[in-house]
Design a protein around this motif. Sequence first.
Motif, PDB file in Angstrom:
ATOM      1  N   SER A  68     -15.297  -8.806 -29.870  1.00 24.55           N
ATOM      2  CA  SER A  68     -15.631  -7.862 -28.805  1.00 24.55           C
ATOM      3  C   SER A  68     -16.284  -8.574 -27.620  1.00 24.55           C
ATOM      4  O   SER A  68     -15.941  -8.313 -26.459  1.00 24.55           O
ATOM      5  CB  SER A  68     -16.576  -6.787 -29.351  1.00 24.55           C
ATOM      6  N   LYS A  69     -17.196  -9.486 -27.898  1.00 24.89           N
ATOM      7  CA  LYS A  69     -17.867 -10.232 -26.825  1.00 24.89           C
ATOM      8  C   LYS A  69     -16.892 -11.133 -26.081  1.00 24.89           C
ATOM      9  O   LYS A  69     -16.938 -11.236 -24.847  1.00 24.89           O
ATOM     10  CB  LYS A  69     -19.013 -11.059 -27.394  1.00 24.89           C
ATOM     11  N   VAL A  70     -15.992 -11.771 -26.808  1.00 22.51           N
ATOM     12  CA  VAL A  70     -14.994 -12.641 -26.177  1.00 22.51           C
ATOM     13  C   VAL A  70     -14.062 -11.808 -25.302  1.00 22.51           C
ATOM     14  O   VAL A  70     -13.770 -12.167 -24.160  1.00 22.51           O
ATOM     15  CB  VAL A  70     -14.188 -13.429 -27.235  1.00 22.51           C
ATOM     16  N   PHE A  71     -13.594 -10.675 -25.814  1.00 26.28           N
ATOM     17  CA  PHE A  71     -12.698  -9.813 -25.061  1.00 26.28           C
ATOM     18  C   PHE A  71     -13.357  -9.327 -23.778  1.00 26.28           C
ATOM     19  O   PHE A  71     -12.755  -9.350 -22.711  1.00 26.28           O
ATOM     20  CB  PHE A  71     -12.258  -8.616 -25.906  1.00 26.28           C
ATOM     21  N   ARG A  72     -14.627  -8.902 -23.870  1.00 24.14           N
ATOM     22  CA  ARG A  72     -15.342  -8.418 -22.685  1.00 24.14           C
ATOM     23  C   ARG A  72     -15.463  -9.516 -21.644  1.00 24.14           C
ATOM     24  O   ARG A  72     -15.246  -9.287 -20.449  1.00 24.14           O
ATOM     25  CB  ARG A  72     -16.736  -7.921 -23.065  1.00 24.14           C
ATOM     26  N   GLY A  73     -15.792 -10.722 -22.058  1.00 22.71           N
ATOM     27  CA  GLY A  73     -15.909 -11.834 -21.128  1.00 22.71           C
ATOM     28  C   GLY A  73     -14.592 -12.163 -20.451  1.00 22.71           C
ATOM     29  O   GLY A  73     -14.543 -12.366 -19.236  1.00 22.71           O
TER      30      GLY A  73
ATOM     31  N   TYR B  28     -12.007 -10.132 -20.062  1.00 24.35           N
ATOM     32  CA  TYR B  28     -11.649  -8.998 -19.217  1.00 24.35           C
ATOM     33  C   TYR B  28     -12.388  -9.056 -17.884  1.00 24.35           C
ATOM     34  O   TYR B  28     -11.793  -8.874 -16.816  1.00 24.35           O
ATOM     35  CB  TYR B  28     -11.964  -7.693 -19.955  1.00 24.35           C
ATOM     36  N   LEU B  29     -13.692  -9.329 -17.933  1.00 22.97           N
ATOM     37  CA  LEU B  29     -14.471  -9.413 -16.700  1.00 22.97           C
ATOM     38  C   LEU B  29     -14.042 -10.593 -15.836  1.00 22.97           C
ATOM     39  O   LEU B  29     -14.040 -10.502 -14.608  1.00 22.97           O
ATOM     40  CB  LEU B  29     -15.966  -9.479 -17.011  1.00 22.97           C
ATOM     41  N   ASP B  30     -13.659 -11.717 -16.448  1.00 18.25           N
ATOM     42  CA  ASP B  30     -13.148 -12.865 -15.693  1.00 18.25           C
ATOM     43  C   ASP B  30     -11.870 -12.506 -14.945  1.00 18.25           C
ATOM     44  O   ASP B  30     -11.714 -12.832 -13.768  1.00 18.25           O
ATOM     45  CB  ASP B  30     -12.884 -14.059 -16.606  1.00 18.25           C
ATOM     46  N   PHE B  31     -10.943 -11.837 -15.632  1.00 17.58           N
ATOM     47  CA  PHE B  31      -9.694 -11.432 -14.989  1.00 17.58           C
ATOM     48  C   PHE B  31      -9.945 -10.402 -13.895  1.00 17.58           C
ATOM     49  O   PHE B  31      -9.327 -10.436 -12.830  1.00 17.58           O
ATOM     50  CB  PHE B  31      -8.704 -10.877 -16.004  1.00 17.58           C
ATOM     51  N   LEU B  32     -10.868  -9.481 -14.128  1.00  8.94           N
ATOM     52  CA  LEU B  32     -11.214  -8.473 -13.128  1.00  8.94           C
ATOM     53  C   LEU B  32     -11.804  -9.130 -11.890  1.00  8.94           C
ATOM     54  O   LEU B  32     -11.441  -8.802 -10.757  1.00  8.94           O
ATOM     55  CB  LEU B  32     -12.221  -7.497 -13.739  1.00  8.94           C
ATOM     56  N   ASP B  33     -12.693 -10.096 -12.098  1.00  8.48           N
ATOM     57  CA  ASP B  33     -13.314 -10.816 -10.990  1.00  8.48           C
ATOM     58  C   ASP B  33     -12.265 -11.608 -10.205  1.00  8.48           C
ATOM     59  O   ASP B  33     -12.270 -11.593  -8.972  1.00  8.48           O
ATOM     60  CB  ASP B  33     -14.397 -11.750 -11.522  1.00  8.48           C
ATOM     61  N   ALA B  34     -11.353 -12.270 -10.900  1.00  8.22           N
ATOM     62  CA  ALA B  34     -10.300 -13.041 -10.232  1.00  8.22           C
ATOM     63  C   ALA B  34      -9.398 -12.128  -9.420  1.00  8.22           C
ATOM     64  O   ALA B  34      -9.035 -12.453  -8.277  1.00  8.22           O
ATOM     65  CB  ALA B  34      -9.484 -13.821 -11.254  1.00  8.22           C
ATOM     66  N   ALA B  35      -9.045 -10.984  -9.959  1.00 12.20           N
ATOM     67  CA  ALA B  35      -8.204 -10.034  -9.225  1.00 12.20           C
ATOM     68  C   ALA B  35      -8.930  -9.533  -7.988  1.00 12.20           C
ATOM     69  O   ALA B  35      -8.326  -9.377  -6.919  1.00 12.20           O
ATOM     70  CB  ALA B  35      -7.819  -8.871 -10.130  1.00 12.20           C
ATOM     71  N   HIS B  36     -10.223  -9.297  -8.094  1.00 12.71           N
ATOM     72  CA  HIS B  36     -10.999  -8.840  -6.943  1.00 12.71           C
ATOM     73  C   HIS B  36     -11.078  -9.925  -5.869  1.00 12.71           C
ATOM     74  O   HIS B  36     -10.883  -9.657  -4.687  1.00 12.71           O
ATOM     75  CB  HIS B  36     -12.407  -8.429  -7.391  1.00 12.71           C
ATOM     76  N   ARG B  37     -11.333 -11.159  -6.286  1.00  7.96           N
ATOM     77  CA  ARG B  37     -11.409 -12.269  -5.330  1.00  7.96           C
ATOM     78  C   ARG B  37     -10.078 -12.516  -4.633  1.00  7.96           C
ATOM     79  O   ARG B  37     -10.047 -12.867  -3.460  1.00  7.96           O
ATOM     80  CB  ARG B  37     -11.858 -13.554  -6.031  1.00  7.96           C
ATOM     81  N   ASP B  38      -8.970 -12.312  -5.342  1.00  5.27           N
ATOM     82  CA  ASP B  38      -7.641 -12.548  -4.778  1.00  5.27           C
ATOM     83  C   ASP B  38      -7.119 -11.366  -3.967  1.00  5.27           C
ATOM     84  O   ASP B  38      -6.007 -11.409  -3.446  1.00  5.27           O
ATOM     85  CB  ASP B  38      -6.633 -12.873  -5.888  1.00  5.27           C
ATOM     86  N   GLY B  39      -7.904 -10.303  -3.885  1.00  8.90           N
ATOM     87  CA  GLY B  39      -7.497  -9.131  -3.118  1.00  8.90           C
ATOM     88  C   GLY B  39      -6.484  -8.253  -3.828  1.00  8.90           C
ATOM     89  O   GLY B  39      -5.865  -7.391  -3.209  1.00  8.90           O
ATOM     90  N   GLU B  40      -6.320  -8.449  -5.117  1.00  4.23           N
ATOM     91  CA  GLU B  40      -5.355  -7.659  -5.883  1.00  4.23           C
ATOM     92  C   GLU B  40      -5.977  -6.396  -6.469  1.00  4.23           C
ATOM     93  O   GLU B  40      -5.278  -5.558  -7.022  1.00  4.23           O
ATOM     94  CB  GLU B  40      -4.779  -8.504  -7.015  1.00  4.23           C
ATOM     95  N   LEU B  41      -7.268  -6.249  -6.326  1.00  2.34           N
ATOM     96  CA  LEU B  41      -7.976  -5.125  -6.914  1.00  2.34           C
ATOM     97  C   LEU B  41      -8.676  -4.369  -5.798  1.00  2.34           C
ATOM     98  O   LEU B  41      -9.487  -4.933  -5.065  1.00  2.34           O
ATOM     99  CB  LEU B  41      -8.999  -5.647  -7.936  1.00  2.34           C
TER     100      LEU B  41
END
Length: 51
Positions: A13-18, A20-33
């Motif tokens: 669960s901890k690995v999945f959350r980490g 998921y948040l990394d991918f969410l952050d990358a999408a936000h930085r790339d303007g995809e979110l």
Amino acid sequence: MRKGFLFPTAALSKVFRGKYLDFLDAAHRDGELRLKAVGVNDSHEFERRVC
């Protein structure tokens, strides 16, 4: 630990959350979110709500 699972669910669960948040952050930085509908207009607000 419950038998029948390859990995402990709490650790997984901890690995999945980490990840998921990394991918969410990358999408936000790339303007995809885009989160303007929920009131997240800038990077600081995104970090405050998500991280």
